[in-house]
Design a protein around this motif. Structure first.
Motif, PDB file in Angstrom:
ATOM      1  N   UNK A  94     -11.484 -27.645 -18.316  1.00 56.64           N
ATOM      2  CA  UNK A  94     -11.258 -27.160 -19.690  1.00 56.64           C
ATOM      3  C   UNK A  94     -12.003 -25.675 -19.711  1.00 56.64           C
ATOM      4  N   UNK A  95     -13.133 -25.934 -19.292  1.00 50.96           N
ATOM      5  CA  UNK A  95     -14.057 -24.469 -19.347  1.00 50.96           C
ATOM      6  C   UNK A  95     -13.150 -23.117 -18.675  1.00 50.96           C
ATOM      7  N   UNK A  96     -12.466 -23.760 -17.380  1.00 48.02           N
ATOM      8  CA  UNK A  96     -11.765 -22.753 -16.778  1.00 48.02           C
ATOM      9  C   UNK A  96     -10.579 -22.226 -17.606  1.00 48.02           C
ATOM     10  N   UNK A  97      -9.821 -23.289 -17.987  1.00 45.87           N
ATOM     11  CA  UNK A  97      -8.693 -23.035 -18.683  1.00 45.87           C
ATOM     12  C   UNK A  97      -8.872 -22.147 -19.927  1.00 45.87           C
ATOM     13  N   UNK A  98      -9.924 -22.302 -20.590  1.00 45.23           N
ATOM     14  CA  UNK A  98     -10.319 -21.620 -21.991  1.00 45.23           C
ATOM     15  C   UNK A  98     -10.607 -20.241 -21.596  1.00 45.23           C
ATOM     16  N   UNK A  99     -11.206 -20.213 -20.357  1.00 45.21           N
ATOM     17  CA  UNK A  99     -11.620 -18.569 -19.994  1.00 45.21           C
ATOM     18  C   UNK A  99     -10.352 -17.817 -19.782  1.00 45.21           C
ATOM     19  N   UNK A 100      -9.136 -18.515 -19.329  1.00 45.99           N
ATOM     20  CA  UNK A 100      -7.828 -17.733 -19.289  1.00 45.99           C
ATOM     21  C   UNK A 100      -6.952 -17.827 -20.417  1.00 45.99           C
ATOM     22  N   UNK A 101      -6.998 -18.714 -21.357  1.00 43.03           N
ATOM     23  CA  UNK A 101      -6.253 -19.046 -22.680  1.00 43.03           C
ATOM     24  C   UNK A 101      -7.134 -19.863 -23.681  1.00 43.03           C
ATOM     25  N   UNK A 102      -6.900 -19.470 -25.001  1.00 41.95           N
ATOM     26  CA  UNK A 102      -7.254 -20.228 -25.997  1.00 41.95           C
ATOM     27  C   UNK A 102      -6.391 -20.707 -26.835  1.00 41.95           C
ATOM     28  N   UNK A 103      -6.375 -20.386 -28.251  1.00 39.66           N
ATOM     29  CA  UNK A 103      -5.263 -20.492 -29.116  1.00 39.66           C
ATOM     30  C   UNK A 103      -4.425 -19.938 -28.891  1.00 39.66           C
ATOM     31  N   UNK A 104      -3.635 -20.102 -27.942  1.00 41.02           N
ATOM     32  CA  UNK A 104      -2.272 -19.200 -27.498  1.00 41.02           C
ATOM     33  C   UNK A 104      -1.300 -18.676 -28.360  1.00 41.02           C
ATOM     34  N   UNK A 105      -0.867 -19.770 -29.214  1.00 38.14           N
ATOM     35  CA  UNK A 105      -0.012 -19.788 -30.097  1.00 38.14           C
ATOM     36  C   UNK A 105       1.664 -19.513 -29.338  1.00 38.14           C
ATOM     37  N   UNK A 106       1.441 -20.087 -28.180  1.00 36.42           N
ATOM     38  CA  UNK A 106       2.977 -20.005 -27.467  1.00 36.42           C
ATOM     39  C   UNK A 106       2.842 -21.159 -26.150  1.00 36.42           C
ATOM     40  N   UNK A 107       3.877 -21.107 -25.654  1.00 34.76           N
ATOM     41  CA  UNK A 107       4.143 -22.119 -24.366  1.00 34.76           C
ATOM     42  C   UNK A 107       3.016 -21.559 -23.287  1.00 34.76           C
ATOM     43  N   UNK A 108       2.450 -22.443 -22.631  1.00 34.39           N
ATOM     44  CA  UNK A 108       1.659 -22.382 -21.576  1.00 34.39           C
ATOM     45  C   UNK A 108       1.884 -23.277 -20.459  1.00 34.39           C
ATOM     46  N   UNK A 109       1.352 -23.152 -19.148  1.00 31.53           N
ATOM     47  CA  UNK A 109       1.720 -23.897 -18.073  1.00 31.53           C
ATOM     48  C   UNK A 109       1.001 -25.215 -18.085  1.00 31.53           C
ATOM     49  N   UNK A 110       0.075 -25.559 -18.941  1.00 33.89           N
ATOM     50  CA  UNK A 110      -0.406 -26.914 -18.929  1.00 33.89           C
ATOM     51  C   UNK A 110       0.297 -27.796 -19.356  1.00 33.89           C
ATOM     52  N   UNK A 111       0.744 -27.619 -20.624  1.00 34.67           N
ATOM     53  CA  UNK A 111       1.645 -28.616 -21.075  1.00 34.67           C
ATOM     54  C   UNK A 111       2.807 -29.156 -20.288  1.00 34.67           C
ATOM     55  N   UNK A 112       3.496 -28.464 -19.591  1.00 29.70           N
ATOM     56  CA  UNK A 112       4.483 -28.737 -18.812  1.00 29.70           C
ATOM     57  C   UNK A 112       4.092 -29.509 -17.671  1.00 29.70           C
ATOM     58  N   UNK A 113       2.742 -29.096 -17.046  1.00 31.26           N
ATOM     59  CA  UNK A 113       2.124 -29.736 -15.842  1.00 31.26           C
ATOM     60  C   UNK A 113       1.730 -31.305 -16.513  1.00 31.26           C
ATOM     61  N   UNK A 114       1.110 -31.518 -17.715  1.00 27.79           N
ATOM     62  CA  UNK A 114       0.535 -32.587 -18.222  1.00 27.79           C
ATOM     63  C   UNK A 114       1.886 -33.578 -18.306  1.00 27.79           C
ATOM     64  N   UNK A 115       2.988 -32.946 -18.896  1.00 25.40           N
ATOM     65  CA  UNK A 115       4.153 -33.769 -19.211  1.00 25.40           C
ATOM     66  C   UNK A 115       4.721 -34.401 -17.910  1.00 25.40           C
ATOM     67  N   UNK A 116       4.943 -33.521 -16.720  1.00 24.65           N
ATOM     68  CA  UNK A 116       5.338 -34.139 -15.615  1.00 24.65           C
ATOM     69  C   UNK A 116       4.449 -35.456 -15.020  1.00 24.65           C
ATOM     70  N   UNK A 117       3.307 -35.045 -15.120  1.00 25.89           N
ATOM     71  CA  UNK A 117       2.256 -36.275 -14.768  1.00 25.89           C
ATOM     72  C   UNK A 117       2.497 -37.580 -15.463  1.00 25.89           C
TER      73      UNK A 117
END
Length: 422
Positions: A94-117
């Motif tokens: 989570x720390x690593x992800x939030x260093x890249x993105x926060x409240x992005x207000x858009x689509x990001x890779x993690x949601x599709x990755x979790x959906x696939x899992x």
């Protein structure tokens, strides 16, 4: 004028007095919180007499309260805390992800990755994310009603599907205003009769494969299979609420009991300790939310795909709670429940245990005995739910489980000596 108390009620008074005496700082913090929070909290289930303790530190399966007492955490945050406290791999991700993105207000890779899992793990064709199990169940209901063009939802006595889907006593005035039909749990004849009666306007059957809030009562396989069969014959959607029970086995408890839902709802542990919910299943049902199609169902929610939860979920399903780990944890829970039953069998008290896998509950025949059981374990350093619910987390060590069994044995021995009539 004196009031005569039952032996169990006298024990409750004594245990509450001892509880209050050893927790002055929690008492002070509770009184302070009540000035700004109705009841001193913002989560009703945490309230109990004389006041809930305030926890200030935690690690693994150990809790520390404001007065410095340590506890073995057998509650596991009502199944959300499957990984205990301070799981480093989740926090690092989570720390690593939030260093890249926060409240992005858009689509990001993690949601599709979790959906696939999730689709791969639970055999889903499509999935959508929410912020809680309550939201997941509300949207599953919406999905079924829109798909069928019908209105009624069949639920069960004792069920809990969220803060506005509460059926402990058959219904509640604060429930969402859907037309509910309430059926008897584990009663196939009574349930099928209601499905036949309301079938022409029945959109869905919503069922927990094991009642969670209702006391960890598993569904009988024949009941669940027959209910799903009758629902499908009536043209209704079969929804399994696995917000708690998807932790069991490789695919969740519904699969272990021999059914395949049309929709399944998820929550709790998959978010790794962050707010999480999801609903998924057959593509023809979920594709009603496809915004490329005319008339798509809107599904708003600023934090549906929040980066913290999505990245945590990827670690949970990708690394921490593999299918193999889930099977092993379910088997460990089965062994522990057997150990609890063995301890209960040593004492002539009307206390029983139910459950499946890593979820179980202790049942006393009246509220006083239930409370004194909870307080007795608490005063011996074992933290459970006031209603008797226990949920095993992964970091619980064997010696902590042994300490819990010893505390239960000691509590029951005290109860047996002080309350022989119970």
């Amino acid at each position: 004028m004196s009031t005569l108390l039952t032996p169990a009620a006298e024990l409750v008074v004594k245990a509450r007095r001892e509880f209050a005496a050893r927790n002055p700082e929690s008492a002070r913090l509770h009184d302070e919180a009540r000035r700004v929070l109705p009841g001193g909290h913002t989560r009703t289930i945490l309230a109990h007499e004389p006041f809930p303790v305030t926890f200030v530190r935690a690690e693994g399966a150990t809790l520390v309260d404001a007065d410095g007492h340590e506890y073995v955490d057998l509650l596991g945050d009502y199944t959300a805390g499957l990984f205990g406290h301070g799981e480093g791999r989740v926090l690092d991700a989570v720390h690593a992800a939030l260093n890249e993105l926060s409240a992005v207000g858009g689509v990001h890779p993690y949601e599709a990755r979790l959906a696939r899992l999730m689709c791969e793990r639970f055999g889903l064709e499509r999935v959508r994310f929410t912020n809680s199990g309550t939201e997941a169940n509300l949207f599953a209901i919406t999905t079924a009603r829109q798909f069928t063009g019908r209105s009624k939802i069949l639920v069960f006595h004792g069920a809990y599907h969220g803060g506005v889907l509460f059926f402990a006593t058959g219904g509640a005035p604060w429930n969402a205003p859907y037309p509910f039909v309430v059926a008897p749990y584990n009663d196939l004849e009574g349930t099928t009769a209601l499905i036949e009666e309301h079938g022409n306007d029945l959109a869905a059957v919503l069922v927990e494969p094991m009642l969670g809030s209702g006391g960890c009562i598993p569904a009988e396989p024949a009941f669940l299979q027959g209910t799903f069969g009758a629902a499908r014959a009536a043209g209704a959607v079969c929804i399994a609420d696995e917000v708690m029970t998807s932790r069991h086995g490789r695919f969740g408890l519904a699969a272990l009991l021999g059914v395949t839902p049309d929709l399944t709802t998820y929550g709790k542990y998959i978010g790794g300790g962050f707010s999480f919910g999801a609903f998924g299943g057959r593509a023809e049902l979920l594709d009603q939310f496809d915004t490329t199609k005319p008339g798509a169902i809107p599904h708003a929610g600023t934090f549906n795909n929040n980066v913290a939860t999505m990245s945590a979920g990827c670690v949970v399903l990708g690394e921490l709670y593999t299918a193999e780990t889930a099977e092993a944890h379910t088997a460990r829970g089965e062994r522990f429940r057997a150990d609890v039953a063995e301890v209960l069998g040593r004492h002539p008290l009307p206390i029983t245990v139910t459950g499946y896998g890593s979820m179980l509950a202790l049942h006393a025949p009246d509220a006083d005995l239930q409370e004194v059981l909870f307080l007795g374990l608490y005063l011996r350093g074992i933290y459970t739910a006031p209603r008797g619910m226990i949920n095993l987390s992964l970091p619980l060590a064997d010696d902590q489980l042994a300490a819990a069994l010893a505390a239960l044995d000691d509590t029951l021995a005290e109860l047996g000596q002080s309350s022989p009539s119970q």
